[in-house]
Scaffold this motif. Structure first.
Motif, PDB file in Angstrom:
ATOM      1  N   GLU A   5     -11.297   5.532  -3.096  1.00  0.00           N
ATOM      2  CA  GLU A   5      -9.859   5.312  -3.218  1.00  0.00           C
ATOM      3  C   GLU A   5      -9.547   4.193  -4.215  1.00  0.00           C
ATOM      4  N   GLY A   6     -10.403   3.172  -4.256  1.00  0.00           N
ATOM      5  CA  GLY A   6     -10.204   2.116  -5.245  1.00  0.00           C
ATOM      6  C   GLY A   6     -10.358   2.618  -6.667  1.00  0.00           C
ATOM      7  N   GLN A   7     -11.322   3.514  -6.895  1.00  0.00           N
ATOM      8  CA  GLN A   7     -11.504   4.087  -8.221  1.00  0.00           C
ATOM      9  C   GLN A   7     -10.333   4.976  -8.606  1.00  0.00           C
ATOM     10  N   VAL A   8      -9.775   5.682  -7.636  1.00  0.00           N
ATOM     11  CA  VAL A   8      -8.597   6.507  -7.914  1.00  0.00           C
ATOM     12  C   VAL A   8      -7.419   5.634  -8.342  1.00  0.00           C
ATOM     13  N   ILE A   9      -7.242   4.506  -7.681  1.00  0.00           N
ATOM     14  CA  ILE A   9      -6.156   3.591  -8.047  1.00  0.00           C
ATOM     15  C   ILE A   9      -6.350   3.057  -9.458  1.00  0.00           C
ATOM     16  N   VAL A  10      -7.598   2.720  -9.806  1.00  0.00           N
ATOM     17  CA  VAL A  10      -7.879   2.225 -11.159  1.00  0.00           C
ATOM     18  C   VAL A  10      -7.577   3.295 -12.202  1.00  0.00           C
ATOM     19  N   ARG A  11      -7.959   4.533 -11.935  1.00  0.00           N
ATOM     20  CA  ARG A  11      -7.686   5.619 -12.876  1.00  0.00           C
ATOM     21  C   ARG A  11      -6.186   5.857 -13.037  1.00  0.00           C
ATOM     22  N   ALA A  12      -5.449   5.771 -11.934  1.00  0.00           N
ATOM     23  CA  ALA A  12      -4.000   5.955 -12.012  1.00  0.00           C
ATOM     24  C   ALA A  12      -3.342   4.825 -12.806  1.00  0.00           C
ATOM     25  N   ARG A  13      -3.823   3.616 -12.646  1.00  0.00           N
ATOM     26  CA  ARG A  13      -3.280   2.506 -13.418  1.00  0.00           C
ATOM     27  C   ARG A  13      -3.581   2.663 -14.900  1.00  0.00           C
ATOM     28  N   ASN A  14      -4.777   3.126 -15.219  1.00  0.00           N
ATOM     29  CA  ASN A  14      -5.107   3.375 -16.625  1.00  0.00           C
ATOM     30  C   ASN A  14      -4.219   4.468 -17.220  1.00  0.00           C
ATOM     31  N   LEU A  15      -3.893   5.485 -16.411  1.00  0.00           N
ATOM     32  CA  LEU A  15      -2.994   6.531 -16.878  1.00  0.00           C
ATOM     33  C   LEU A  15      -1.608   5.961 -17.167  1.00  0.00           C
ATOM     34  N   LEU A  60      -3.435  10.645  -4.945  1.00  0.00           N
ATOM     35  CA  LEU A  60      -2.698   9.491  -4.449  1.00  0.00           C
ATOM     36  C   LEU A  60      -1.828   9.803  -3.246  1.00  0.00           C
ATOM     37  N   HIS A  61      -1.731  11.047  -2.885  1.00  0.00           N
ATOM     38  CA  HIS A  61      -0.879  11.430  -1.757  1.00  0.00           C
ATOM     39  C   HIS A  61      -1.610  11.178  -0.442  1.00  0.00           C
ATOM     40  N   GLY A  69      -3.723 -12.422   6.321  1.00  0.00           N
ATOM     41  CA  GLY A  69      -3.909 -10.983   6.235  1.00  0.00           C
ATOM     42  C   GLY A  69      -4.958 -10.493   7.201  1.00  0.00           C
ATOM     43  N   PHE A  70      -5.003  -9.182   7.380  1.00  0.00           N
ATOM     44  CA  PHE A  70      -5.951  -8.577   8.302  1.00  0.00           C
ATOM     45  C   PHE A  70      -6.747  -7.487   7.606  1.00  0.00           C
ATOM     46  N   GLY A  71      -7.174  -7.747   6.363  1.00  0.00           N
ATOM     47  CA  GLY A  71      -7.998  -6.775   5.678  1.00  0.00           C
ATOM     48  C   GLY A  71      -7.201  -5.978   4.657  1.00  0.00           C
ATOM     49  N   PHE A  72      -7.924  -5.138   3.939  1.00  0.00           N
ATOM     50  CA  PHE A  72      -7.335  -4.355   2.864  1.00  0.00           C
ATOM     51  C   PHE A  72      -6.941  -2.990   3.391  1.00  0.00           C
ATOM     52  N   ASP A  73      -5.716  -2.595   3.113  1.00  0.00           N
ATOM     53  CA  ASP A  73      -5.204  -1.299   3.537  1.00  0.00           C
ATOM     54  C   ASP A  73      -5.089  -0.412   2.304  1.00  0.00           C
ATOM     55  N   PRO A  74      -6.052   0.505   2.071  1.00  0.00           N
ATOM     56  CA  PRO A  74      -6.011   1.311   0.853  1.00  0.00           C
ATOM     57  C   PRO A  74      -4.864   2.300   0.820  1.00  0.00           C
ATOM     58  N   THR A  75      -4.394   2.756   1.989  1.00  0.00           N
ATOM     59  CA  THR A  75      -3.322   3.748   2.003  1.00  0.00           C
ATOM     60  C   THR A  75      -2.031   3.177   1.413  1.00  0.00           C
ATOM     61  N   LYS A  76      -1.751   1.915   1.667  1.00  0.00           N
ATOM     62  CA  LYS A  76      -0.554   1.297   1.089  1.00  0.00           C
ATOM     63  C   LYS A  76      -0.673   1.195  -0.427  1.00  0.00           C
ATOM     64  N   LEU A 103      -2.453   3.201  -2.340  1.00  0.00           N
ATOM     65  CA  LEU A 103      -2.311   4.556  -2.867  1.00  0.00           C
ATOM     66  C   LEU A 103      -0.844   4.972  -2.939  1.00  0.00           C
ATOM     67  N   SER A 104      -0.087   4.689  -1.906  1.00  0.00           N
ATOM     68  CA  SER A 104       1.330   5.050  -1.892  1.00  0.00           C
ATOM     69  C   SER A 104       2.108   4.263  -2.944  1.00  0.00           C
ATOM     70  N   ALA A 105       1.794   2.980  -3.081  1.00  0.00           N
ATOM     71  CA  ALA A 105       2.491   2.165  -4.083  1.00  0.00           C
ATOM     72  C   ALA A 105       2.170   2.645  -5.498  1.00  0.00           C
ATOM     73  N   GLU A 106       0.912   2.996  -5.737  1.00  0.00           N
ATOM     74  CA  GLU A 106       0.530   3.493  -7.065  1.00  0.00           C
ATOM     75  C   GLU A 106       1.159   4.848  -7.340  1.00  0.00           C
ATOM     76  N   LYS A 107       1.294   5.682  -6.311  1.00  0.00           N
ATOM     77  CA  LYS A 107       1.952   6.979  -6.478  1.00  0.00           C
ATOM     78  C   LYS A 107       3.420   6.799  -6.860  1.00  0.00           C
ATOM     79  N   ASP A 108       4.109   5.871  -6.204  1.00  0.00           N
ATOM     80  CA  ASP A 108       5.507   5.615  -6.533  1.00  0.00           C
ATOM     81  C   ASP A 108       5.649   5.071  -7.951  1.00  0.00           C
ATOM     82  N   SER A 109       4.723   4.208  -8.364  1.00  0.00           N
ATOM     83  CA  SER A 109       4.779   3.656  -9.718  1.00  0.00           C
ATOM     84  C   SER A 109       4.528   4.727 -10.766  1.00  0.00           C
ATOM     85  N   LEU A 110       3.619   5.658 -10.459  1.00  0.00           N
ATOM     86  CA  LEU A 110       3.329   6.731 -11.407  1.00  0.00           C
ATOM     87  C   LEU A 110       4.465   7.733 -11.499  1.00  0.00           C
TER      88      LEU A 110
END
Length: 246
Positions: free
Chosen positions: A50-60, A87-88, A205-212, A214-221
């Motif tokens: 999921e982290g790699q997907v976020i990086v690819r979306a940011r590069n796009l 990202l969904h 904080g209480f750790g990293f939440d990848p789903t948030k 992913l959703s934030a990157e989807k909205d930005s894209l």
């Protein structure tokens, strides 16, 4: 009118410089201690993916204007499609970062170790500064400041007649505590130079939440306005060639 002070060079040699050197050494020592206390564990494959997907979306998003409109639309659908986009995040599959942390004892232990490696040295250093160096005027800012900076720069000195640009020893400790990121980036590297401000923010904080993410990157894209930059480059090249020919 604020009173001007003449700082003794002994304060510079026995207060200002030792305090700065000790703060740097403690920061470097704390980094290596936290690195030794860090438990080695295999990263979760899903989180890495999921982290790699976020990086690819940011590069796009960063290079969106350098690809044709049709290619950008197809890539955006590939990432943000409501049915099978990368990202969904379907409803009901969102993870609770706090529950994930408490379900993994290693994660909770690592967070506790990081917090202890930050709190204990800071407590001991502040007690040392407060005992030996309290009440000193250690330095002077080379430019004038307003009265709003008095509480930040003159902690431990209750004299309204002293100019605001003078810095007390206790305030110099806090300035070093929150302002040594640039120096640590040179000593430890950019990735290892997290300053204490960021560490304090992460304590709540209480750790990293990848789903948030992913959703934030989807909205930005989804809100990216594509404007292909290649035709502009062609017009510029044509204008340059015409100037050269003429």
């Amino acid at each position: 009118m604020a009173e001007d002070l003449v700082l003794d060079t002994a304060i510079r040699d026995w207060v200002l410089i030792p305090l700065s050197v000790v703060m740097v050494l403690i920061g470097v020592l704390r980094y290596f201690v936290s690195k030794l206390m860090r438990s080695s564990q295999t990263p979760d494959v899903k989180i890495v993916k999921e982290g790699q997907v976020i990086v690819r979306a940011r590069n796009l998003r960063a290079g969106a204007n350098f690809i044709p409109p049709k290619s950008f639309r197809s890539r955006r659908v590939y990432f943000s499609n409501e049915e099978n986009g990368l990202l969904h995040v379907p409803k009901g599959q969102a993870q609770n970062a706090q529950a994930a942390m408490f379900s993994d004892p290693n994660m909770a232990m690592d967070m506790m170790k990081k917090n202890l490696s930050m709190i204990i040295p800071q407590t001991l250093t502040f007690a040392w500064v407060n005992f030996f160096f309290s009440g000193f005027v250690a330095a002077k800012i080379p430019f004038p400041l307003t009265q709003r900076f008095r509480s930040m720069l003159q902690n431990g000195i209750d004299l309204s007649s002293v100019d605001v640009s003078y810095v007390s020893s206790r305030s110099w400790y806090f300035l070093n505590l929150f302002g040594l990121r640039g120096l640590f980036s040179l000593i430890l590297g950019e990735e290892n130079a997290m300053d204490d401000t960021q560490r304090m923010m992460q304590m709540g904080g209480f750790g990293f939440d990848p789903t948030k993410s992913l959703s934030a990157e989807k909205d930005s894209l989804d809100i990216v306005q594509h404007e292909w930059a290649l035709p502009k480059f062609e017009h510029r090249a044509e204008a340059v060639l015409r100037k050269l020919v003429s």
